[in-house]
Design a protein around this motif. Structure first.
Motif, PDB file in Angstrom:
ATOM      1  N   TRP A 156      25.736  35.592  -4.906  1.00  0.00           N
ATOM      2  CA  TRP A 156      27.024  35.582  -5.585  1.00  0.00           C
ATOM      3  C   TRP A 156      28.171  35.384  -4.627  1.00  0.00           C
ATOM      4  N   SER A 196      37.723  34.963  -9.098  1.00  0.00           N
ATOM      5  CA  SER A 196      38.191  35.186 -10.464  1.00  0.00           C
ATOM      6  C   SER A 196      38.818  33.936 -11.054  1.00  0.00           C
ATOM      7  N   TRP A 251      32.164  35.718  -5.713  1.00  0.00           N
ATOM      8  CA  TRP A 251      33.028  35.809  -6.890  1.00  0.00           C
ATOM      9  C   TRP A 251      34.399  35.221  -6.613  1.00  0.00           C
ATOM     10  N   VAL A 259      28.114  33.933 -14.974  1.00  0.00           N
ATOM     11  CA  VAL A 259      29.078  34.528 -15.900  1.00  0.00           C
ATOM     12  C   VAL A 259      29.185  33.698 -17.185  1.00  0.00           C
ATOM     13  N   THR A 304      29.786  31.717 -11.063  1.00  0.00           N
ATOM     14  CA  THR A 304      30.478  31.250 -12.256  1.00  0.00           C
ATOM     15  C   THR A 304      29.488  30.885 -13.356  1.00  0.00           C
ATOM     16  N   THR A 305      28.408  30.193 -12.932  1.00  0.00           N
ATOM     17  CA  THR A 305      27.417  29.809 -13.931  1.00  0.00           C
ATOM     18  C   THR A 305      26.818  31.035 -14.594  1.00  0.00           C
ATOM     19  N   VAL A 314      36.088  31.530 -12.099  1.00  0.00           N
ATOM     20  CA  VAL A 314      35.313  32.015 -13.232  1.00  0.00           C
ATOM     21  C   VAL A 314      36.121  31.935 -14.524  1.00  0.00           C
ATOM     22  N   THR A 316      36.848  28.335 -15.529  1.00  0.00           N
ATOM     23  CA  THR A 316      35.690  27.673 -16.122  1.00  0.00           C
ATOM     24  C   THR A 316      35.471  28.130 -17.555  1.00  0.00           C
ATOM     25  N   TYR A 347      29.822  30.257  -5.179  1.00  0.00           N
ATOM     26  CA  TYR A 347      30.838  30.459  -6.220  1.00  0.00           C
ATOM     27  C   TYR A 347      30.375  29.849  -7.536  1.00  0.00           C
TER      28      TYR A 347
END
Lengths: 896, 196
Positions: free
Chosen positions: A357, A361, A359, A436, A433-434, A364, A367, A429
């Motif tokens: 991971w 924000s 992260w 999430v 994101t994927t 995320v 996206t 990243y």
């Protein structure tokens, strides 16, 4: 790894595992002798773990479904992901590092194919092709749109400084990310939509899109990936062209591979008649081969399997045996559900691994917002265009569901894991994101889509049972529309579909279906058949009140004027004593009972299922003998058809036009003389209980025969024991000589016309003045197969005697279906005058009677004498003589 | 555009036909064009022969019956209004059709009822308002083809009639026919998009 697994999955084993595993580590020592107990974990580790994981997943599934409340609110996929999270947490805690993640290799090679095959194979093809235009638009244009807009918007976001600068990604990286995150995932869509039950059109559009967009995703992903690896500076203009070209290559190539394998599969199953047992295997093998081949050629593997399943189904289903069909269905569903379960669980577990991971924000959130927004925007735009062309426009609610139903899933995750960190520095990243996005779509959207659908009052799918009328009229409509398109001169969808069906009928089906299957394969017939099966099954489920009149109302059709009451079940109970099993001993008991028994007999003969027999234990690995189940199914089917017609006839005989021609059979058993005569004979039987059903019964049987005829060895050995077999009598009669049935017969002379005499002597035929045999219900139940021929003959002749001429038929309308009480003294010659004297014959007998009467087609005016004329030698036997020669034909050898 | 207006002039009673059938001007022109193409000898009407010459109709199991439906009451010719009137059954049902339903006006030709009635009269050969078992059998014989035997066909016909028959007269009346299809989306299944 080992310890982690054991401590997690098999705690009790863990302690034991440690000691023994140390043993093999001392190879230098001579073996301490024969070991009583040896622990070989390493040898079984991999498959053991796989099995354990699947077991855990399955158990979890069971647990979820223990509570109906939970599963009705929360989609299973959410629960599985959550479970995966928990399990992953435990693994992490125990092993201090993440284990058992969703490996892209495993996912693409083992987990995905079963799901795609299942969805392709069971795809409602008509619906799919009806909406193909919309599906393709959403799949191709929609996915491209999503990929580019999302990628570009994210890049814009980065340029605007909303994404942290540590995310090192250029436009190409974002486009790559956009391409993998934009594709709607078939696994997720299926998992959620299967529980939502939106209407079929909506479902097929979303689901079809998720399957077909694979080609676009694969191409985009590969193109972007190679561009990224090349570095944006080195990308030439020709590379873009190649990228566009590869879209066609990948999609059309994948579809072509699938169709080729579908063709192979269909062709192969055409020749599996003698090795039924490998039929299901072939289906899976060839479909998997299609997947692997497409994967090997880096074509769209999902498209290949989808097309393979879609293309082969019709032919495969027709070719393989009923049991194989069930096996294929269940295995496919099991594998798919298993794979789906494991995928979601592993997704959850993989998410725990924080080492992958990173992260951010901004990325995320951006996206998430973009994929939702652009999906919705894309759907609205495309739908607007599509609605210009659609007969039934997609309304706003449909569009909302379509936008909201764009779930992302394991495909995106697997693709993002596959990225090369050295080439794509922002991989971590993207992974975060994927994950999430996947979790958000599967959990949040998955949870809310059901209430949303309810709230928006989306048209749900209606499950209604197919009816023959609908099936027939639907076909009619298709033909009408095709014709109208012809008249209008527009070569539209219906035109091409019609064309395709013609082509399929003329060439493809001929080539790919085995003859027998092709013969009986017709959709209308199919529905008819299935309805019958269903009726029969529910009929049996009801407890099988075969003989009560309520049994005549069939569940699949509205109950209406039921047949007149004959409480034969009571009879059954009453006459259960004092069985006289020996049919050769003819008791002269005259009582009203005899008549009841006679009716009973015929009812039983026609209405009872065959006694269940024990089957030889068959140990052959290569053949499954046609077993009891199948036989019973067929039997149930036959019984049911008979009963239905019975009720039909008895309620509506007045409109009964019979056009039946004797069916020419391969075996040439039945004569096909005059249709007119057949009609006449048949017409006379109307209103009678079982008689009219004969045709049905034989039809079915000959059907089977047809199917089995080429593998004639299949049925033979089953014949021992007690069966009621419908046989055409004239088979015996036509031979014009003493047939096998005579062997046991006391007086050969009377055999062929013996129907009459046998009929006479059989107790249930005797009227007042005649001798009667007391045959209880027990007896009738076990009338051996050998009796059949004789019986056929005897009763058939009587029947044809007893049948009234055509024009008297209306009289019968007032008769109860079982003319039990109306029996009258039966002197064969006088019978024709009294229509009521005919029995409710067992179907086989009626059939025999009919075919027999057909045999004297040239003498229609003499029909009343028919039984006597059936055989030249015996034409002049008077009924008197006949009665004097009693003959029961126990002809064990007579089964010709 | 110029050619269009010249076409429009060609259609006699174009407006009244449009009012009756609900076709748009464009589709009417299109149909008129087709009508004249089918009309080989420029005689101003179509005969059965004209329609039978459409190749694909010959292989359509219901082709003959559909051709027949263009010639009501045994007439030998169909003019353009008649031609369009039959085709109007297949016009898709639009929203305004249902909304602007005037109770006084006759039901539009493309209503569900009329669509069904068109299909029904293909079954009902003797025009007695009922599909008898015999008629059903004939349809089935056309539709099912050779794979299924005559006896099986009869069984199917029996069951089909029996299934839909509610008053027990052994035939399917139009009401019963409608009822047996009440779950089907007839408006959709009996419409052709281009006939707007």
């Amino acid at each position: 790894m080992l310890r982690a697994a054991l401590s997690l999955l098999a705690l009790p084993l863990a302690g034991a595992a440690e000691e023994p595993t140390q043993k093999p580590e001392s190879p230098g020592e001579p073996p301490p002798g024969l070991e009583l107990f040896r622990w070989q974990w390493h040898e079984v580790e991999a498959p053991y773990l796989v099995a354990l994981w699947i077991l855990v997943a399955s158990l979890a599934k069971i647990v979820f479904h223990l509570s109906r409340k939970v599963t009705s609110l929360v989609p299973e996929s959410c629960l599985l992901i959550l479970l995966g999270l928990v399990l992953g947490g435990i693994v992490l805690a125990v092993a201090k590092k993440a284990e058992y993640q969703l490996e892209p290799g495993t996912f693409f090679l083992f987990l995905l194919p079963p799901i795609v095959l299942d969805s392709g194979y069971f795809m409602p093809s008509r619906l799919f092709f009806d909406n193909l235009g919309a599906i393709l638009t959403y799949a191709v244009v929609g996915t491209l749109w999503n990929a580019f807009t999302t990628g570009a918007a994210l890049w814009g976001l980065q340029q605007a400084g909303l994404v942290a600068p540590r995310v090192q990604a250029g436009l190409l990286d974002f486009l790559l990310f956009g391409s993998l995150i934009s594709a709607v995932d078939p696994v997720a869509v299926l998992a959620v939509f299967e529980e939502v039950h939106v209407n079929e059109t909506l479902f097929i559009i979303v689901f079809g899109e998720s399957l077909l967009n694979d080609a676009v995703t694969v191409v985009l992903y590969k193109v972007c990936n190679s561009f990224v690896e090349m570095g944006s500076a080195n990308v030439q203009a020709t590379d873009y062209l190649k990228g566009v070209a590869s879209l066609f290559v990948v999609s059309l190539g994948g579809a072509a591979v699938g169709l080729v394998f579908a063709f192979l599969l269909a062709l192969t199953t055409r020749f599996t008649k003698r090795v039924r047992i490998i039929e299901p295997l072939l289906v899976f093998l060839l479909a998997y081969a299609a997947y692997l081949t497409a994967e090997m050629a880096s074509l769209s593997a999902i498209l290949a399997v989808t097309m393979c399943g879609l293309g082969c189904k019709k032919y495969v289903e027709a070719n393989i045996s009923h049991k194989s069909r069930t096996t294929v269905k269940y295995t496919m569903k099991t594998l798919a559900s298993c794979a789906e379960t494991v995928i979601f669980m592993l997704l959850g577990i993989s998410a725990v691994d924080s080492s992958k991971w990173a992260w951010d924000s901004g990325l995320v959130l951006g996206t998430l917002i973009f994929i939702l927004f652009f999906r919705a925007l894309g759907v609205v735009l495309q739908t607007w265009v599509l609605n210009q062309f659609r007969l039934v426009p997609l309304d706003k609610i449909d569009q909302v569901v379509m936008s909201y139903g764009g779930l992302r899933g394991a495909v995106a995750f697997a693709l993002v894991i596959l990225l090369d960190r050295t080439k794509v520095p922002a991989k971590d990243y993207f992974v975060a994101t994927t994950i999430v996005v996947v979790f958000f779509t599967v959990i949040v959207q998955g949870l809310t889509i059901k209430p949303l659908v309810k709230w928006l009052k989306v048209k749900r799918s209606e499950h209604h049972k197919p009816t023959l009328n609908q099936e027939l009229h639907e076909h009619t409509f298709d033909h009408i529309l095709a014709a109208v398109e012809d008249v209008v001169g527009h070569h539209g969808y219906h035109y091409w579909r019609d064309r395709w069906e013609q082509f399929d009928k003329k060439y493809l089906s001929q080539l790919l279906m085995r003859r027998s299957a092709y013969r009986i394969r017709d959709q209308i017939w199919d529905v008819y058949y299935r309805l019958n099966i269903r009726d029969a099954i529910s009929f049996v489920d009801q407890g099988g009140h075969v003989l009560s009149s309520t049994g005549l109302t069939l569940p699949s059709m509205p109950s209406r004027n039921s047949v007149a009451e004959t409480s034969v079940t009571n009879l059954l109970r009453e006459s259960g004593s004092g069985a006289c099993l020996d049919l050769q001993v003819i008791d002269t008991v005259r009582s009203g009972r005899d008549r009841e028994d006679a009716v009973m007999h015929h009812l039983l003969c026609g209405g009872l299922y065959k006694p269940r027999r024990r089957y030889k234990a068959s140990c052959s690995r290569h053949f499954i003998s046609e077993d009891a189940q199948e036989r019973q199914d067929k039997e149930v089917f036959q019984q049911n058809m008979k009963r239905r017609l019975e009720s039909f006839k008895s309620t509506k005989h007045n409109i009964y036009f019979t056009k039946s021609k004797p069916r020419p059979r391969k075996t040439g058993r039945r004569k096909k003389d005059g249709v007119a005569n057949a009609e006449a004979t048949n017409g006379k039987h109307r209103g009678l209980g079982f008689q009219d059903t004969a045709a049905v019964i034989l039809t079915v049987e000959s059907e089977e025969e047809e199917e089995e005829s080429d593998s004639s060895e299949t049925e033979k050995e089953d014949d021992e024991g007690i069966i009621f077999v419908a046989r055409a009598t004239n088979e015996v009669l036509q031979e014009g000589k003493v047939s096998g049935s005579l062997e046991v017969c006391p007086s050969p002379r009377i055999i062929p016309p013996s129907p009459t005499c046998a009929e006479k002597e059989l107790p249930w035929k005797s009227g007042q003045g005649d001798l009667a045999v007391y045959v209880s219900s027990e007896t009738t139940k076990i009338v051996p197969v050998d009796m059949q021929t004789g019986w056929n003959q005897s009763i058939s002749s009587l029947e044809s005697l007893a049948s009234p001429p055509c024009n008297q038929a209306p009289i019968l309308t007032c008769l109860p279906p079982h003319p039990r009480g109306t029996e009258e003294p039966q002197v064969p010659l006088h019978l024709p005058s009294d229509p009521r004297s005919s029995f409710a014959f067992p179907p086989s007998l009626a059939k025999a009677g009919r075919s027999r009467s057909e045999s004297s087609a040239d003498l229609p005016q003499q029909q009343e004498l028919q039984p006597l004329m059936g055989h030249k030698d015996h034409t002049h036997l008077s009924p008197g003589t006949a009665t004097s020669h009693w003959c029961i034909q126990f002809n064990r050898g007579s089964r010709l | 555009m110029g050619s269009r207006s010249s076409h429009a002039a060609v259609i006699p009673d174009g407006d009244s036909i449009r009012r009756e059938t609900g076709f748009s001007q464009a589709s009417l022109l299109r149909l008129h064009h087709r009508f004249r193409a089918l009309d080989r000898n420029k005689k101003g009407y179509l005969s059965r022969m004209d329609l039978q010459q459409i190749g694909a109709l010959a292989v359509n199991p219901l082709g003959d019956r559909i051709i027949e439906s263009f010639f009501p009451d045994g007439s030998q010719r169909v003019d353009f209004p008649g031609f369009v009137r039959v085709l109007a059954h297949f016009r898709p049902v639009e929203d305004e059709d249902t909304e602007t339903q005037d109770p006084k006006k006759p039901e539009p030709l493309n209503s569900r009822r009329n669509k069904l009635h068109y299909a029904f009269q293909l079954y009902d050969l003797d025009r007695d308002g009922k599909t008898s078992r015999h008629e059903m059998l004939q349809v089935l014989r056309l539709m099912v083809g050779v794979q299924v035997t005559e006896e099986q066909l009869e069984n199917i016909a029996d069951r089909t009639v029996q299934e839909a028959d509610e008053d027990g007269d052994g035939a399917v009346s139009f009401v019963e026919f409608t009822k047996s299809l009440e779950k089907m989306d007839v408006e959709q299944k009996m419409s052709i998009r281009i006939l707007k």
